[in-house]
Structures are given as structure tokens and as C-alpha cells.
Write an enzyme that holds these catalytic residues in place. Structure first.
Site, PDB file in Angstrom:
ATOM      1  N   ASP A 193      -6.242  -0.215   8.736  1.00 12.09           N
ATOM      2  CA  ASP A 193      -5.586  -0.279   7.419  1.00 12.09           C
ATOM      3  C   ASP A 193      -5.992   0.938   6.596  1.00 12.09           C
ATOM      4  OD1 ASP A 193      -4.824  -2.795   8.208  1.00 12.09           O
ATOM      5  OD2 ASP A 193      -5.904  -3.859   6.630  1.00 12.09           O
ATOM      6  N   ARG A 195       1.496   3.492  10.847  1.00  9.84           N
ATOM      7  CA  ARG A 195       2.171   2.374  10.163  1.00  9.84           C
ATOM      8  C   ARG A 195       2.431   2.868   8.747  1.00  9.84           C
ATOM      9  NH1 ARG A 195      -1.619  -2.402  10.043  1.00  9.84           N
ATOM     10  NH2 ARG A 195      -2.084  -1.946   7.879  1.00  9.84           N
ATOM     11  N   LYS A 236       4.142   1.599   1.611  1.00  6.16           N
ATOM     12  CA  LYS A 236       4.337   2.291   0.321  1.00  6.16           C
ATOM     13  C   LYS A 236       2.983   2.530  -0.349  1.00  6.16           C
ATOM     14  CE  LYS A 236       9.031   0.745  -0.629  1.00  6.16           C
ATOM     15  NZ  LYS A 236       9.930   0.035  -1.561  1.00  6.16           N
ATOM     16  N   GLY A 237       2.057   1.578  -0.216  1.00  2.00           N
ATOM     17  CA  GLY A 237       0.734   1.726  -0.839  1.00  2.00           C
ATOM     18  C   GLY A 237       0.504   0.619  -1.850  1.00  2.00           C
ATOM     19  N   ALA A 238      -0.674  -0.005  -1.788  1.00  2.00           N
ATOM     20  CA  ALA A 238      -0.907  -1.235  -2.557  1.00  2.00           C
ATOM     21  C   ALA A 238      -1.991  -1.114  -3.634  1.00  2.00           C
ATOM     22  CB  ALA A 238      -1.287  -2.358  -1.582  1.00  2.00           C
ATOM     23  N   LYS A 280       8.595   3.856  -8.897  1.00  3.30           N
ATOM     24  CA  LYS A 280       9.039   3.248  -7.633  1.00  3.30           C
ATOM     25  C   LYS A 280      10.085   4.106  -6.916  1.00  3.30           C
ATOM     26  CE  LYS A 280      11.502  -0.826  -5.953  1.00  3.30           C
ATOM     27  NZ  LYS A 280      11.207  -0.566  -4.556  1.00  3.30           N
ATOM     28  N   HIS A 298       8.951  -4.521   3.128  1.00  6.00           N
ATOM     29  CA  HIS A 298       9.947  -5.593   2.976  1.00  6.00           C
ATOM     30  C   HIS A 298      11.232  -5.035   2.396  1.00  6.00           C
ATOM     31  CE1 HIS A 298       5.819  -7.081   2.324  1.00  6.00           C
ATOM     32  NE2 HIS A 298       6.183  -7.843   3.333  1.00  6.00           N
ATOM     33  N   ARG A 353      -3.289  -8.173  -4.877  1.00  6.50           N
ATOM     34  CA  ARG A 353      -2.404  -7.043  -4.569  1.00  6.50           C
ATOM     35  C   ARG A 353      -1.003  -7.539  -4.230  1.00  6.50           C
ATOM     36  NH1 ARG A 353      -7.229  -4.947  -2.162  1.00  6.50           N
ATOM     37  NH2 ARG A 353      -6.567  -5.480  -0.063  1.00  6.50           N
ATOM     38  N   ARG A 354      -0.909  -8.712  -3.588  1.00  4.14           N
ATOM     39  CA  ARG A 354       0.425  -9.286  -3.302  1.00  4.14           C
ATOM     40  C   ARG A 354       1.134  -9.657  -4.607  1.00  4.14           C
ATOM     41  NH1 ARG A 354      -1.768  -7.705   0.641  1.00  4.14           N
ATOM     42  NH2 ARG A 354      -0.637  -5.929  -0.138  1.00  4.14           N
TER      43      ARG A 354
HETATM   44  C1  LIG Z   1       2.651  -5.075   7.651  1.00  2.00           C
HETATM   45  C2  LIG Z   1       2.119  -4.476   6.389  1.00  2.00           C
HETATM   46  C3  LIG Z   1       0.910  -3.808   6.390  1.00  2.00           C
HETATM   47  C4  LIG Z   1       0.422  -3.222   5.218  1.00  2.00           C
HETATM   48  N1  LIG Z   1      -0.730  -2.498   5.250  1.00  2.00           N
HETATM   49  C5  LIG Z   1      -1.130  -1.809   4.154  1.00  2.00           C
HETATM   50  C6  LIG Z   1      -2.220  -0.907   4.195  1.00  2.00           C
HETATM   51  O1  LIG Z   1      -2.884  -0.735   5.225  1.00  2.00           O
HETATM   52  N2  LIG Z   1      -2.544  -0.240   3.053  1.00  2.00           N
HETATM   53  C7  LIG Z   1      -1.818  -0.382   1.885  1.00  2.00           C
HETATM   54  O2  LIG Z   1      -2.114   0.293   0.882  1.00  2.00           O
HETATM   55  N3  LIG Z   1      -0.778  -1.241   1.821  1.00  2.00           N
HETATM   56  C8  LIG Z   1      -0.415  -1.948   2.912  1.00  2.00           C
HETATM   57  N4  LIG Z   1       0.671  -2.798   2.840  1.00  2.00           N
HETATM   58  C9  LIG Z   1       1.278  -3.117   1.513  1.00  2.00           C
HETATM   59  C10 LIG Z   1       2.295  -2.069   1.078  1.00  2.00           C
HETATM   60  O3  LIG Z   1       1.636  -0.866   0.744  1.00  2.00           O
HETATM   61  C11 LIG Z   1       3.108  -2.546  -0.140  1.00  2.00           C
HETATM   62  O4  LIG Z   1       2.240  -2.782  -1.207  1.00  2.00           O
HETATM   63  C12 LIG Z   1       3.905  -3.814   0.122  1.00  2.00           C
HETATM   64  O5  LIG Z   1       4.460  -3.834   1.381  1.00  2.00           O
HETATM   65  C13 LIG Z   1       5.048  -3.946  -0.932  1.00  2.00           C
HETATM   66  O6  LIG Z   1       5.913  -2.875  -0.832  1.00  2.00           O
HETATM   67  P1  LIG Z   1       7.290  -2.912  -0.021  1.00  2.00           P
HETATM   68  O7  LIG Z   1       7.256  -1.802   0.957  1.00  2.00           O
HETATM   69  O8  LIG Z   1       7.517  -4.233   0.582  1.00  2.00           O
HETATM   70  O9  LIG Z   1       8.402  -2.506  -1.083  1.00  2.00           O
HETATM   71  P2  LIG Z   1       8.757  -3.094  -2.521  1.00  2.00           P
HETATM   72  O10 LIG Z   1       9.748  -2.143  -3.077  1.00  2.00           O
HETATM   73  O11 LIG Z   1       7.530  -3.388  -3.295  1.00  2.00           O
HETATM   74  O12 LIG Z   1       9.452  -4.458  -2.173  1.00  2.00           O
HETATM   75  C14 LIG Z   1      10.727  -4.555  -1.575  1.00  2.00           C
HETATM   76  C15 LIG Z   1      11.197  -6.001  -1.766  1.00  2.00           C
HETATM   77  O13 LIG Z   1      10.380  -6.854  -0.951  1.00  2.00           O
HETATM   78  C16 LIG Z   1      10.009  -8.032  -1.649  1.00  2.00           C
HETATM   79  N5  LIG Z   1       8.546  -8.068  -1.832  1.00  2.00           N
HETATM   80  C17 LIG Z   1       7.671  -7.029  -1.698  1.00  2.00           C
HETATM   81  N6  LIG Z   1       6.407  -7.448  -1.892  1.00  2.00           N
HETATM   82  C18 LIG Z   1       6.489  -8.752  -2.199  1.00  2.00           C
HETATM   83  C19 LIG Z   1       5.520  -9.738  -2.518  1.00  2.00           C
HETATM   84  N7  LIG Z   1       4.220  -9.470  -2.566  1.00  2.00           N
HETATM   85  N8  LIG Z   1       5.955 -10.994  -2.787  1.00  2.00           N
HETATM   86  C20 LIG Z   1       7.268 -11.300  -2.715  1.00  2.00           C
HETATM   87  N9  LIG Z   1       8.227 -10.417  -2.420  1.00  2.00           N
HETATM   88  C21 LIG Z   1       7.856  -9.161  -2.159  1.00  2.00           C
HETATM   89  C22 LIG Z   1      10.723  -7.985  -2.973  1.00  2.00           C
HETATM   90  O14 LIG Z   1      11.910  -8.699  -2.870  1.00  2.00           O
HETATM   91  C23 LIG Z   1      11.002  -6.530  -3.197  1.00  2.00           C
HETATM   92  O15 LIG Z   1      12.130  -6.340  -3.972  1.00  2.00           O
HETATM   93  C24 LIG Z   1       1.174  -3.363   4.003  1.00  2.00           C
HETATM   94  C25 LIG Z   1       2.400  -4.022   4.018  1.00  2.00           C
HETATM   95  C26 LIG Z   1       2.882  -4.560   5.176  1.00  2.00           C
HETATM   96  C27 LIG Z   1       4.216  -5.235   5.153  1.00  2.00           C
END
Ligand SMILES: Cc1cc2nc3c(=O)[nH]c(=O)nc-3n(C[C@H](O)[C@H](O)[C@H](O)COP(=O)(O)OP(=O)(O)OC[C@H]3O[C@@H](n4cnc5c(N)ncnc54)[C@H](O)[C@@H]3O)c2cc1C
Length: 303
Positions: free
Chosen positions: A127, A177, A180-182, A194, A224, A285-286
Site C-alpha cells: 500500500d 496499483r 487517487k490517494g486517500a 477532484k 470506484h 478515510r472511507r
Molecule cells: C483496491 C483499492 C486499494 C486502495 N489502496 C490505496 C492505497 O494504497 N493508498 C491510498 O492512498 N489510497 C488507496 N485507496 C483509496 C483511494 O486512494 C481513494 O481514496 C478511494 O478509492 C476513493 O477514490 P475513487 O478512486 O473511488 O474515486 P472518487 O472520485 O472518490 O469516487 C468515485 C465514486 O465512487 C464512490 N465512492 C468512492 N469512495 C466511496 C466511499 N468511501 N463510500 C461510498 N462510495 C464511494 C462514489 O459514488 C464516488 O462518486 C485504495 C482504493 C481501492 C479501491
């Protein structure tokens, strides 16, 4: 709201107290099948019937005792042994292996995990945490990769540096992988709007997908954002890509219907199943990713 939630994620008092509140434990169930590995394994077995692979992650970060990091390695060794019947990979945070305490010990732990994953013919993901760890995490990966072809690392599209990190990793034939970044990052290092993060995510896909076609890179789109996935796929199609070559990963409990749809359409889909009791920071973070989730938490307070 996002900044406030990410601040709460790092607050020690809240981290100690919130997990004791029953309504919070009820709310977190939306993103975790359960706290124990058995629940995660059961969820993975169900996903298998839908052609969705599992990506197991034991929650926990910023460990302060190397004995705990050792337990994490032993736990994953057991997970790898227990998940032979399903399509499963594992994902671990460097600070869960002791990076805050001793970088050499964290590397040794990572090597142990890589050996266990190789023996089980499974993939190990590293990660990516906050930007204070980016250099050290990439250093671990660069050192490990030559001895471990089945190890990948997460990179974050919100960081300006990511394009040059990808270019620097390509000679290693890496597995990336893309997320976007959390974390809460300042504008000096990361895009904050965004639309800029989304644009960079797509630009990175356009940069990397040809490398996937040349078999020089394994790329997993961990998002997502199904619109972004569709755009990446249109580009992949133009390159002559097969659907199964486009890998998408999402988190358990988020956009479940889309995961099933993508798998049915022939894309390679992974569901990251988190478990364990150290869910506080991860859960915050979620919530920060979609502040509307806070209303879901608030509803848990109602009888
Ligand atoms: C498999 C996986 C591994 C990851 N590993 C890391 C990592 O190692 N380091 C790191 O910094 N981040 C990690 N992340 C988190 C990532 O950085 C984002 O913070 C997270 O995926 C939300 O961004 P998004 O790409 O889904 O896009 P967004 O634009 O945020 O979301 C797109 C759509 O998805 C839905 N959605 C997104 N998040 C949520 C939520 N929490 N609850 C409900 N609906 C939601 C919404 O409908 C939103 O409109 C990971 C995510 C995934 C899926």
C-alpha cells in the site's frame, strides 16, 4: 468536511475511544464483512462464484513495536496458506511492517512476506501511505522487486510526482496499483481539486496502458470511478486490449453492483476485503472519500 475527517483519522484520543462506541462498530460493518479473517475468507468464497478475486488486507498502521510487525507477517503467512482454494492476493502497509521503527526490519519483514507469497504462488501488494512515506516505500519496492517478480506497489494520482515515479519504475517491469490517494496532502505536493486528480489519473492510464500491452507492466485500476474506468477501457480498446487485461479493484461494500457488472462483462475484478480491529483510521478515510457516508453513521445512532 474531507479535511476534518482526515484530521480525525490522525487524532489519538478519537482513535482510542471511537472504536469502543457500539454505533461506530455497527456503522463500520458496511465496509468490513467482520473483524476476523474467517468473515473475510467467507466473503472471498462468495466473490469467487461471481468471478471476482479477493485482495486481503489486515487493518493496522504506524505500529510502534516490532513484535507486532512480526505477528502481522505470521498472520499473512497463515492467510496465504488458508486461501489456496480461491483467487486471492494480499496487501500490506509498510508502517504495519515496522517502517516507523526500523527501515531495515521493515524490509526484512517484506522479504519474508514476499517469500511466503511466492511459495503460495500469490501476489503481494504494498500500500502507499501519506507522502512522508512515498520515498521510503518506493525504496523498499525497488530493492525487493529484482528478487520478487510477484510484488506490486500502489501509486497515488493526486501526487504531482507520480508520473516521474512511474517512469522511474518502468525498467523494473513493475506492478502498479493506481489509486487517487486517500490522505490529507498539501497543495505543494498534491492536486487538491477532484477534477485535477481525475485528469491526472486518466493521463497516467494513457501513459501506462501501452506498457501493459507490451507486457512490461501489470496495472490495476483501484478506483470506484466507473466513468474513469470506462475512459481507460476505450483507450485500451484502441490499443487492441482484451477485456481480461484491464484489471479493476474496488473496496468491499462500495459499488458492489458495478464490481459484479464489470466481472460479468469480462474485466478482471478484485475486491479489497479489509478486516481486523484496527479499523479506526482506515474507516475515517472511507468517510472522507464520501462525506455523505457520515449520514449513514448518524443513522446508526437512531434506535
Ligand atoms: C483496491 C483499492 C486499494 C486502495 N489502496 C490505496 C492505497 O494504497 N493508498 C491510498 O492512498 N489510497 C488507496 N485507496 C483509496 C483511494 O486512494 C481513494 O481514496 C478511494 O478509492 C476513493 O477514490 P475513487 O478512486 O473511488 O474515486 P472518487 O472520485 O472518490 O469516487 C468515485 C465514486 O465512487 C464512490 N465512492 C468512492 N469512495 C466511496 C466511499 N468511501 N463510500 C461510498 N462510495 C464511494 C462514489 O459514488 C464516488 O462518486 C485504495 C482504493 C481501492 C479501491
Amino acid at each position: 468536511m474531507r479535511r476534518l475527517l482526515l484530521w480525525c483519522a490522525q487524532n489519538r484520543w478519537l482513535a482510542t475511544h471511537v472504536p469502543r462506541w457500539r454505533f461506530a462498530r455497527r456503522a463500520v460493518r458496511r465496509f468490513l464483512p467482520g473483524e476476523g479473517f474467517e468473515a473475510a475468507l467467507k466473503a472471498a468464497v462468495d466473490f469467487k462464484t461471481q468471478r471476482i478475486g479477493a485482495l486481503f488486507t489486515l487493518l493496522g498502521e504506524n505500529l510502534t513495536d516490532l513484535a507486532d510487525a512480526d505477528s502481522v507477517v505470521k498472520h499473512y503467512e497463515e492467510v496465504l496458506a488458508a486461501s489456496r482454494e480461491i483467487e486471492a492476493e494480499i496487501s500490506v502497509k509498510p508502517t504495519q511492517l515496522g517502517l516507523d521503527i526500523d527501515a531495515a526490519a521493515a524490509f526484512a519483514n517484506l522479504q519474508r512476506l514476499a517469500r511466503a507469497a511466492e511459495k503460495a504462488k500469490r501476489f503481494l501488494w504494498i500500500d502507499m501511505e501519506g507522502s512522508a512515506y512515498t520515498d521510503r516505500t518506493l525504496d523498499l519496492y525497488r530493492r525487493l522487486r529484482p528478487q520478487a517478480p510477484h510484488v506490486g506497489v500502489a501509486l497515488q494520482a493526486y501526487l504531482y510526482r507520480t508520473v516521474s515515479d512511474v517512469a522511474g519504475l518502468l525498467p523494473l517491469r513493475p506492478a502498479i496499483r493506481l489509486v487517487k490517494g486517500a490522505y490529507a496532502e498539501p497543495p505543494e505536493v498534491a492536486f487538491t481539486a477532484k477534477r485535477d486528480v481525475d485528469a491526472n489519473y486518466l493521463a497516467l492510464c494513457v501513459f501506462m496502458l501501452p506498457e501493459v500491452m507490451r507486457s512490461r507492466l501489470r496495472l490495476v485500476l483501484a478506483t470506484h470511478d466507473v466513468d474513469l474506468v470506462a475512459k481507460a477501457w476505450r483507450f485500451g480498446q484502441a490499443l487492441g486490449m482484451d477485456r481480461s487485461q484491464l484489471e479493476v479493484a474496488m473496496l468491499y461494500g462500495i459499488r458492489a453492483g458495478e464490481q459484479v457488472r464489470l466481472a460479468r462483462e469480462g474485466f478482471t475484478v478484485w475486491d479489497l476485503i479489509a478486516y481486523g480491529d484496527a479499523w479506526y483510521a482506515w474507516y475515517l478515510r472511507r468517510l472522507a472519500e464520501r462525506p455523505a457516508n457520515v449520514w449513514f453513521v448518524a443513522r446508526q445512532l437512531l434506535p
